[in-house]
Scaffold this motif. Structure first.
Motif, PDB file in Angstrom:
ATOM      1  N   ILE A   4      57.691  83.920  35.126  1.00  0.00           N
ATOM      2  CA  ILE A   4      56.903  83.094  35.947  1.00  0.00           C
ATOM      3  C   ILE A   4      57.160  82.819  37.234  1.00  0.00           C
ATOM      4  N   VAL A   5      57.523  81.926  37.763  1.00  0.00           N
ATOM      5  CA  VAL A   5      57.421  81.679  39.051  1.00  0.00           C
ATOM      6  C   VAL A   5      58.485  82.452  39.927  1.00  0.00           C
ATOM      7  N   LEU A   6      58.162  82.334  41.077  1.00  0.00           N
ATOM      8  CA  LEU A   6      58.847  83.375  41.928  1.00  0.00           C
ATOM      9  C   LEU A   6      59.797  82.652  42.885  1.00  0.00           C
ATOM     10  N   MET A   7      60.790  83.328  42.820  1.00  0.00           N
ATOM     11  CA  MET A   7      62.181  82.793  43.699  1.00  0.00           C
ATOM     12  C   MET A   7      61.996  83.397  45.090  1.00  0.00           C
ATOM     13  N   PHE A 196      48.463  79.369  34.978  1.00  0.00           N
ATOM     14  CA  PHE A 196      47.351  78.634  35.982  1.00  0.00           C
ATOM     15  C   PHE A 196      47.591  77.205  35.982  1.00  0.00           C
ATOM     16  N   GLY A 197      48.130  76.456  35.324  1.00  0.00           N
ATOM     17  CA  GLY A 197      48.420  75.217  35.423  1.00  0.00           C
ATOM     18  C   GLY A 197      49.481  74.485  35.925  1.00  0.00           C
ATOM     19  N   SER A 198      50.287  75.588  36.667  1.00  0.00           N
ATOM     20  CA  SER A 198      51.729  75.049  37.354  1.00  0.00           C
ATOM     21  C   SER A 198      51.234  74.301  38.589  1.00  0.00           C
ATOM     22  N   GLN A 199      52.075  73.292  38.861  1.00  0.00           N
ATOM     23  CA  GLN A 199      51.880  72.582  39.979  1.00  0.00           C
ATOM     24  C   GLN A 199      52.205  73.314  41.023  1.00  0.00           C
ATOM     25  N   MET A 200      52.724  74.687  41.134  1.00  0.00           N
ATOM     26  CA  MET A 200      53.043  75.457  42.126  1.00  0.00           C
ATOM     27  C   MET A 200      51.911  76.383  42.398  1.00  0.00           C
ATOM     28  N   HIS A 201      50.790  76.399  41.711  1.00  0.00           N
ATOM     29  CA  HIS A 201      49.636  77.313  42.004  1.00  0.00           C
ATOM     30  C   HIS A 201      48.772  76.920  42.943  1.00  0.00           C
ATOM     31  N   TYR A 202      48.168  77.360  43.726  1.00  0.00           N
ATOM     32  CA  TYR A 202      47.265  77.238  44.648  1.00  0.00           C
ATOM     33  C   TYR A 202      45.894  76.793  44.080  1.00  0.00           C
ATOM     34  N   SER A 203      44.872  76.262  44.732  1.00  0.00           N
ATOM     35  CA  SER A 203      43.588  76.027  43.918  1.00  0.00           C
ATOM     36  C   SER A 203      42.838  77.640  44.556  1.00  0.00           C
ATOM     37  N   GLU A 204      41.902  77.727  43.475  1.00  0.00           N
ATOM     38  CA  GLU A 204      40.864  78.837  43.779  1.00  0.00           C
ATOM     39  C   GLU A 204      40.390  78.852  45.177  1.00  0.00           C
ATOM     40  N   TYR A 205      40.207  77.929  46.025  1.00  0.00           N
ATOM     41  CA  TYR A 205      39.496  77.929  47.068  1.00  0.00           C
ATOM     42  C   TYR A 205      40.526  77.827  48.294  1.00  0.00           C
ATOM     43  N   THR A 236      54.563  72.567  31.676  1.00  0.00           N
ATOM     44  CA  THR A 236      55.729  72.481  30.779  1.00  0.00           C
ATOM     45  C   THR A 236      56.321  74.006  31.254  1.00  0.00           C
ATOM     46  N   ASN A 237      55.794  74.805  31.891  1.00  0.00           N
ATOM     47  CA  ASN A 237      56.468  75.946  32.426  1.00  0.00           C
ATOM     48  C   ASN A 237      57.336  75.791  33.608  1.00  0.00           C
ATOM     49  N   ASP A 238      56.557  74.832  34.474  1.00  0.00           N
ATOM     50  CA  ASP A 238      57.437  74.283  35.842  1.00  0.00           C
ATOM     51  C   ASP A 238      58.746  73.881  35.553  1.00  0.00           C
ATOM     52  N   VAL A 239      58.690  72.933  34.384  1.00  0.00           N
ATOM     53  CA  VAL A 239      60.110  72.628  33.916  1.00  0.00           C
ATOM     54  C   VAL A 239      60.915  73.598  33.329  1.00  0.00           C
ATOM     55  N   ALA A 240      60.361  74.619  32.388  1.00  0.00           N
ATOM     56  CA  ALA A 240      61.210  75.416  31.918  1.00  0.00           C
ATOM     57  C   ALA A 240      61.820  76.307  32.786  1.00  0.00           C
ATOM     58  N   LEU A 241      61.052  76.666  34.132  1.00  0.00           N
ATOM     59  CA  LEU A 241      61.724  77.591  34.895  1.00  0.00           C
ATOM     60  C   LEU A 241      62.816  76.848  35.761  1.00  0.00           C
ATOM     61  N   LEU A 242      62.819  75.706  35.970  1.00  0.00           N
ATOM     62  CA  LEU A 242      63.959  74.901  36.535  1.00  0.00           C
ATOM     63  C   LEU A 242      65.199  74.903  35.734  1.00  0.00           C
ATOM     64  N   LYS A 243      64.718  74.682  34.437  1.00  0.00           N
ATOM     65  CA  LYS A 243      65.942  74.463  33.516  1.00  0.00           C
ATOM     66  C   LYS A 243      66.687  75.878  33.283  1.00  0.00           C
ATOM     67  N   ALA A 244      65.755  76.750  33.399  1.00  0.00           N
ATOM     68  CA  ALA A 244      66.253  78.593  33.282  1.00  0.00           C
ATOM     69  C   ALA A 244      67.397  78.686  34.520  1.00  0.00           C
TER      70      ALA A 244
END
Length: 248
Positions: A4-7, A196-205, A236-244
């Motif tokens: 998921i999220v990029l380092m 798509f629901g990540s707090q780290m995803h930009y808007s479609e616009y 949920t995945n934002d949290v999972a990423l940091l925990k990983a």
């Protein structure tokens, strides 16, 4: 599964610039639409390695911070709330404490910014930055602190073309670089799906010059009810990423 999220591969931050179309004005992440790396990522001189290295993660999952006296009272209050929420949502995996003299320059400086919101990415053993205007919301500041913790934008991950199309024809001139895709050799992956629901995803616009979408989800890829570009809370995945990343 795809990661998921990029380092980050250099240090990053989120900065913002004034926007001039209705879609951006209604977008809670529009304050991040600057002309830095991916819009809101500030470069840090000398940062050449990505956050695949554990040395670029805050020791013990504790972010050490110093608040500038110039920071507005509004931004200060929201920063403290954002820190508390990240700690709560990660169930103590990530914590924050004020810097002391024994920390030397190993802290993130939370400073005032005339407009926009930005931050460097990751821990580098020297001073890094979170830059905030009074307009930055708690959710946007949480986004910036996740940059500080070593997280890149969701739509920059190497497999993003399997989930979205970047419509460069709708992007403001000079801002095309904000949609660069990171290679798998630059970023860490943690077996998490594209979010798509990540707090780290930009808007479609994001960075739209004409009110048309710049990030177009591919058919059938967005789960029902998901708001793209939300800044309400960590997913949920934002949290999972940091925990990983921080092994907790």
């Amino acid at each position: 599964m795809k990661a998921i999220v990029l380092m980050l591969v250099g240090i990053a931050v989120a900065a913002a610039a004034p926007v001039d179309n209705a879609a951006d004005r209604d977008d809670p992440s529009s304050l991040e639409y600057g002309n830095l790396i991916e819009g809101d990522i500030e470069p840090l001189e000398g940062a050449f390695s990505g956050l695949l290295s554990t040395s670029n993660r805050w020791p013990g999952g504790v972010v050490v911070y110093k608040i500038d006296s110039s920071l507005s009272s509004t931004a200060k209050s929201r920063s403290l709330t954002a820190m508390q929420r990240i700690t709560e949502e990660t169930k103590g995996c990530i914590r924050f404490r004020q810097a002391t003299s024994s920390d030397g320059s190993r802290f993130v400086r939370i400073r005032d910014r005339d407009s926009g919101c930005s931050a460097t990415v990751g821990y580098w053993g020297r001073e890094t930055r979170v830059s905030l205007s009074p307009r930055c919301s708690v959710g946007t500041i949480m986004h910036e602190f996740q940059h500080t913790l070593g997280v890149y934008h969701q739509q920059s991950r190497p497999d993003r073309d399997s989930y979205v199309k970047i419509a460069l024809e709708n992007v403001k001139s000079g801002h095309e670089h904000n949609f660069s895709k990171r290679s798998s050799s630059q970023v860490g992956t943690f077996g998490l799906r594209y979010d798509f629901g990540s707090q780290m995803h930009y808007s479609e616009y994001a960075f739209s010059k004409n009110g048309q979408k710049t990030i177009v989800p591919l058919p059938g890829k967005v789960p029902s009810g998901v708001k793209i570009g939300q800044r309400d809370r960590m997913s949920t995945n934002d949290v999972a990423l940091l925990k990983a990343m921080y092994k907790c």
